[in-house]
Every structure is written in C-alpha cells, then in structure tokens.
Design an enzyme around this catalytic site. Structure first.
Site, PDB file in Angstrom:
ATOM      1  N   CYS A   1     -19.155 -16.387  18.293  1.00  0.00           N
ATOM      2  CA  CYS A   1     -20.233 -16.689  19.253  1.00  0.00           C
ATOM      3  C   CYS A   1     -21.558 -17.107  18.622  1.00  0.00           C
ATOM      4  CB  CYS A   1     -20.493 -15.502  20.184  1.00  0.00           C
ATOM      5  SG  CYS A   1     -19.151 -15.216  21.352  1.00  0.00           S
ATOM      6  N   ASP A   2     -21.623 -17.217  17.299  1.00  0.00           N
ATOM      7  CA  ASP A   2     -22.871 -17.696  16.686  1.00  0.00           C
ATOM      8  C   ASP A   2     -22.561 -18.498  15.415  1.00  0.00           C
ATOM      9  OD1 ASP A   2     -25.608 -18.081  16.602  1.00  0.00           O
ATOM     10  OD2 ASP A   2     -26.005 -16.236  15.482  1.00  0.00           O
ATOM     11  N   LEU A   3     -21.556 -19.345  15.524  1.00  0.00           N
ATOM     12  CA  LEU A   3     -21.192 -20.197  14.384  1.00  0.00           C
ATOM     13  C   LEU A   3     -22.231 -21.301  14.224  1.00  0.00           C
ATOM     14  CD1 LEU A   3     -17.382 -20.551  15.158  1.00  0.00           C
ATOM     15  CD2 LEU A   3     -18.413 -19.173  13.331  1.00  0.00           C
TER      16      LEU A   3
ATOM     17  N   THR B   1     -27.351 -19.415  19.558  1.00  0.00           N
ATOM     18  CA  THR B   1     -28.296 -20.328  18.908  1.00  0.00           C
ATOM     19  C   THR B   1     -28.285 -21.657  19.642  1.00  0.00           C
ATOM     20  OG1 THR B   1     -27.921 -19.291  16.751  1.00  0.00           O
ATOM     21  CG2 THR B   1     -28.900 -21.496  16.755  1.00  0.00           C
TER      22      THR B   1
ATOM     23  N   ASN C   1     -25.106 -19.626   9.081  1.00  0.00           N
ATOM     24  CA  ASN C   1     -24.259 -18.434   9.002  1.00  0.00           C
ATOM     25  C   ASN C   1     -23.033 -18.661   8.123  1.00  0.00           C
ATOM     26  OD1 ASN C   1     -25.898 -16.794  10.502  1.00  0.00           O
ATOM     27  ND2 ASN C   1     -24.812 -17.105  12.431  1.00  0.00           N
TER      28      ASN C   1
END
Length: 283
Positions: free
Chosen positions: A57-59, A99, A63
């Site tokens: 959910c935040d690739l 993001t 990261n």
C-alpha cells in the site's frame, strides 16, 4: 529496545533523481537493464507478501533501498494492509493513507474493501513509469490536484512525458496497463506483471548478445580485409604494367614481361579471392 538490521545504500528515488540530473555515476550504475532488474526483485518481494495476504500500500521509489553491493530491499511496511477477515479488524482499515502520485484510485477514494493485489500493481506501474520517464505518473501543484489527477486525469505515456528517453514500446504497454484506472484492466497478479518484464529483459539481453556477436564478426571481417591492402596494391601495379607494355607493343599479349606478370596477377587474385570469401563468411 527495538533492534533492527542496519541498512546502507541509496533509495531508488535518489538514483532516479541522479539520472534526471545526468549524474555520470548514476548513469553508469543504473542503465535501463539494471533498473528493470531492480524492478523484478521488488516484484518478487511483493509476490511474497501477497502470498501471505499482505498488500504493501505504499510502494514508491523512496521505499526501495539499493545496498552498496547491489542488494534490493523493500522497506516501510507501516501502511501494509492485511486482506480478508483478519484485515478488517486492524486499525489500518479505519484510515486513509498513502503517497499521492503512487496511490491507486481505490486508495484515493479510501475504500479498503476494494484493496487487493491490483492495488500494489498500480503502484508498481508508477515505479516503472518513473524508471522509464524519470517522472511521476501524476503530479499536481497541490496534494489535492495530484489525487484528482489519479482519479480523472489523463495519463501521458512515458515516451511523451520524456521524449528524450528511448523507451521500448513493450515496456510502455506494460506500464500503461498497470496504471489503468479500472482494476479489471490491470494485471491480475504481480507474478504476471513480473513475467512480462522478465520476458522483455530477456529479449533485450538476447538482442544485445546478437549485436555483440555481429560487431565481433564485423571487426574480424574488417581485420581480414585490412590485411589485403598490400596485395591489392601489387595487383593494381601489375595491371598497370601489363596495360602500359601492351600499349607500347600495339596491344600484343606477348609483350616483354606480360606473360609473367599475368601469371603473378592470377596467383595473387586467387589468394585475394580466398581472403574475400573468408571475410564474407565472417560477415
């Protein structure tokens, strides 16, 4: 105390920024083939998580950490969502987060019931888009503009976003499929996405091998021909002697020296013919 492994290196985001600045070090370290290999390793990590019912959910590029020895690490699982009944009970299911620019439309809406592996496929498409064009797929002047662009804005293909970059058509199609606003139009699994990227990368490698083999053969053929310059010069000189001798004798084929010179020319021509044939074979 909370003890964690120490991670050293740079983020993919830093590498892409360096490429945007035409940083020689980053250009030497991160050509397109290397970026695609990094992408494949990220996909492998995401597939592992999905097999355990976890969506990242935040690739995003920041990261993804690239170590000093080339190791690729996917970090910051703070927004990870657990699929199924168990996930519905976690606090994560109660708030909106992500993001902007790398959030799938269902994340922008905040409907956690719509989260599934295709949510991460979208973000992976955004990462691939950044690798190809060196730009985010969706950028607005404000956070809200960016989120609205994700929902309703038109996505420029990477090749139009950055015409100066040589972007393979096949990769662009893969990227645009990942970033389809309708989940049904995206890759159903990260494994299928990774397989297409791997096939493309393998094709690039085969093409590069063919180019290298062709260049080597061409160099050998040139080397073969370059060594014939002296023999060709001798043949030309003998031809000129024969013509001059025949001219002085009124065209007689029996002029002094002509017979011997013709024999020498024939022998040299035969050796040249063999060398030309070998150069042709190499070509």
């Amino acid at each position: 105390y909370y003890v964690m492994k120490r991670l050293d290196g740079i983020t993919l985001g830093t590498a892409l920024q360096g490429l945007r600045r035409n940083d020689p070090e980053m250009e030497a370290r991160f050509d397109l083939d290397r970026l695609l290999q990094i992408f494949i390793e990220v996909c492998q990590g995401v597939i592992y998580a999905h097999d355990r019912q976890v969506i990242h959910c935040d690739l995003k590029p920041n990261n993804i950490l690239i170590g000093h020895y080339g190791e690729v690490l996917l970090v910051d699982w703070g927004l990870a969502f657990v699929m199924g009944d168990e996930g519905a009970l976690q606090a994560r299911a109660q708030f909106w987060s992500g993001t902007p620019g790398f959030m799938a439309p269902e994340q922008v809406i905040g409907d956690v019931t719509q989260y599934d592996p295709r949510t991460d496929v979208w973000a992976l498409g955004g990462i691939l888009y950044a690798m190809l064009s060196l730009a985010r797929p969706f950028v607005g002047r404000t956070k809200q503009e960016t989120l609205e662009a994700v929902l309703t804005g038109e996505l420029l293909p990477p090749s139009r976003r950055n015409p100066a970059r040589r972007i393979p058509d096949g990769l662009e199609r893969i990227c645009m499929r990942c970033l389809s606003k309708r989940k049904e139009d995206r890759y159903p699994t990260v494994a299928e996405l990774m397989a297409d990227v791997e096939d493309h990368l393998a094709g690039r490698r085969r093409l590069r091998q063919r180019v290298e083999l062709g260049q080597r053969a061409l160099n050998e053929a040139r080397h073969q021909l370059d060594g014939l310059a002296g023999t060709e010069a001798v043949v030309d000189a003998l031809q000129l002697k024969i013509m001059n001798a025949q001219s002085k004798s009124g065209g007689s084929a029996a002029a002094p020296g002509v017979v011997a010179w013709r024999r020498d020319v024939q022998e040299l021509r035969e050796s040249l013919a063999v060398a030309y044939q070998e150069a042709t074979r190499l070509g």
